[in-house]
Scaffold this active site. Structure first.
Site, mmCIF file in Angstrom:
data_model
loop_
_atom_site.group_PDB
_atom_site.id
_atom_site.type_symbol
_atom_site.label_atom_id
_atom_site.label_comp_id
_atom_site.label_asym_id
_atom_site.label_seq_id
_atom_site.Cartn_x
_atom_site.Cartn_y
_atom_site.Cartn_z
ATOM 1 N N GLY A 1 0.811 -1.215 0.000
ATOM 2 C CA GLY A 1 0.000 0.000 0.000
ATOM 3 C C GLY A 1 0.845 1.266 0.000
ATOM 4 O O GLY A 1 1.979 1.266 0.483
ATOM 5 N N GLY B 1 9.054 0.718 0.631
ATOM 6 C CA GLY B 1 9.361 -0.202 1.718
ATOM 7 C C GLY B 1 8.782 0.189 3.066
ATOM 8 O O GLY B 1 9.122 -0.400 4.091
ATOM 9 N N SER C 1 7.453 2.596 -4.906
ATOM 10 C CA SER C 1 7.661 2.039 -6.252
ATOM 11 C C SER C 1 6.444 2.275 -7.147
ATOM 12 O O SER C 1 6.534 2.115 -8.364
ATOM 13 C CB SER C 1 7.965 0.545 -6.158
ATOM 14 O OG SER C 1 6.946 -0.107 -5.439
ATOM 15 N N GLU C 2 5.305 2.644 -6.554
ATOM 16 C CA GLU C 2 4.102 2.919 -7.357
ATOM 17 C C GLU C 2 3.947 4.407 -7.685
ATOM 18 O O GLU C 2 2.865 4.855 -8.058
ATOM 19 C CB GLU C 2 2.841 2.421 -6.628
ATOM 20 C CG GLU C 2 2.756 0.927 -6.441
ATOM 21 C CD GLU C 2 2.569 0.138 -7.733
ATOM 22 O OE1 GLU C 2 2.733 0.714 -8.828
ATOM 23 O OE2 GLU C 2 2.281 -1.061 -7.636
ATOM 24 N N HIS D 1 -3.673 3.678 -2.371
ATOM 25 C CA HIS D 1 -3.571 2.341 -2.962
ATOM 26 C C HIS D 1 -3.386 1.341 -1.824
ATOM 27 O O HIS D 1 -2.558 1.544 -0.941
ATOM 28 C CB HIS D 1 -2.390 2.278 -3.935
ATOM 29 C CG HIS D 1 -1.958 0.883 -4.263
ATOM 30 N ND1 HIS D 1 -2.817 -0.035 -4.828
ATOM 31 C CD2 HIS D 1 -0.789 0.229 -4.073
ATOM 32 C CE1 HIS D 1 -2.178 -1.183 -4.978
ATOM 33 N NE2 HIS D 1 -0.954 -1.053 -4.523
ATOM 34 N N HIS E 1 -4.132 -3.087 -0.376
ATOM 35 C CA HIS E 1 -4.214 -4.507 -0.735
ATOM 36 C C HIS E 1 -5.330 -5.179 0.086
ATOM 37 O O HIS E 1 -5.059 -6.103 0.848
ATOM 38 C CB HIS E 1 -2.875 -5.193 -0.447
ATOM 39 C CG HIS E 1 -1.723 -4.724 -1.287
ATOM 40 N ND1 HIS E 1 -0.415 -5.087 -1.041
ATOM 41 C CD2 HIS E 1 -1.682 -3.933 -2.385
ATOM 42 C CE1 HIS E 1 0.381 -4.529 -1.946
ATOM 43 N NE2 HIS E 1 -0.363 -3.819 -2.763
ATOM 44 N N HIS F 1 -3.650 -8.019 -7.078
ATOM 45 C CA HIS F 1 -2.848 -6.948 -6.488
ATOM 46 C C HIS F 1 -3.612 -6.136 -5.435
ATOM 47 O O HIS F 1 -3.266 -6.196 -4.263
ATOM 48 C CB HIS F 1 -2.305 -6.041 -7.604
ATOM 49 C CG HIS F 1 -1.320 -5.032 -7.131
ATOM 50 N ND1 HIS F 1 -0.387 -4.452 -7.953
ATOM 51 C CD2 HIS F 1 -1.121 -4.475 -5.908
ATOM 52 C CE1 HIS F 1 0.353 -3.614 -7.265
ATOM 53 N NE2 HIS F 1 -0.087 -3.612 -6.017
HETATM 54 ZN ZN LIG Z 1 0.459 -2.551 -4.302
#
Ligand SMILES: [Zn+2]
Length: 216
Positions: free
Chosen positions: A28, A44, A74-75, A93, A95, A155
């Site tokens: 997330g 992370g 990373s998103e 975002h 999960h 995802h």
């Molecule tokens: Zn994700």
């Protein structure tokens, strides 16, 4: 709200998603747009333990503006694309379990409850692509057309809003709709609302000057 208030809002939202088990571990990420800057959770990060100084500040192209030991999630590409292609002021975002289960079963979560009007109706599922890639960003952007939330196969889910609280509320709403869908689908084909019925709901809500779910 100044920039420091936005940092606090980002941290509260991160803790909220973790405490409600909408993310686990380092899954997330969240961001807030403030004028021409983006405040985003670091790569992370365990959202449950996020602190204000861990948030990374970038420009609208993702270049880090304030010196920090942390790197953006990373998103980040996905967040930047949503700011480019929608009116979003904040993006979440996560999960969430039921949302992922539905994304793995169907191409769209139907409008099983009238509050689906809040995210624009049925929620489309973006096909699986590796996290952090342009392919995933493109797939999610397509699923978000005329919607404020989308599901991501194998995802998670993504939602945006005028505030980070509204983006998180939409993540929670989609998860709740996904739970209803799964319970219904376990027994049979349940009734779903069509776009015309959802428009009538949206108009009734607008006339009364409220949104169909309460703001906390
Ligand atoms: Zn994700």
């Amino acid at each position: 709200m100044d920039f420091e208030d936005q940092r606090a809002a980002l941290v509260s939202a991160a803790h909220r998603l973790a405490h409600r088990r909408l993310v686990i571990g380092t899954g997330g990420n969240l961001s807030i747009r403030f004028e021409d800057r983006i405040l985003v959770t670091p790569s992370g990060a365990d959202l449950e333990f996020l602190t204000p100084e861990q948030a990374v500040v970038t420009d609208l192209d993702g270049a880090v503006l304030v010196d920090t030991a942390y790197v953006p999630t990373s998103e980040l590409l996905l967040h930047l694309e949503i700011y480019r292609s929608t009116s979003a002021k904040a993006v979440a975002h996560a999960h969430p379990v039921a949302s992922i289960a539905v994304a793995n079963l169907v191409d769209a979560l139907p409008a099983v409850h009238y509050t689906a009007a809040l995210v624009g109706g049925g929620v489309r599922v973006a096909p699986h692509e590796v996290f952090g890639t342009q392919e995933l960003t493109d797939a999610v952007a397509k699923a978000l057309v005329e919607r404020t939330a989308a599901l991501m196969r194998n995802h998670g889910s993504v939602a945006y809003g005028d505030t980070i609280e509204s983006a998180c509320q939409r993540i929670e709403l989609v998860e709740w709709l996904a739970e209803i869908y799964l319970r219904t689908a376990a027994i049979g084909e349940g009734a779903v609302l069509n776009q015309e019925q959802l428009v009538a709901v949206a108009m009734a809500a607008a006339q009364r000057g409220y949104s169909p779910i309460s703001r906390r």
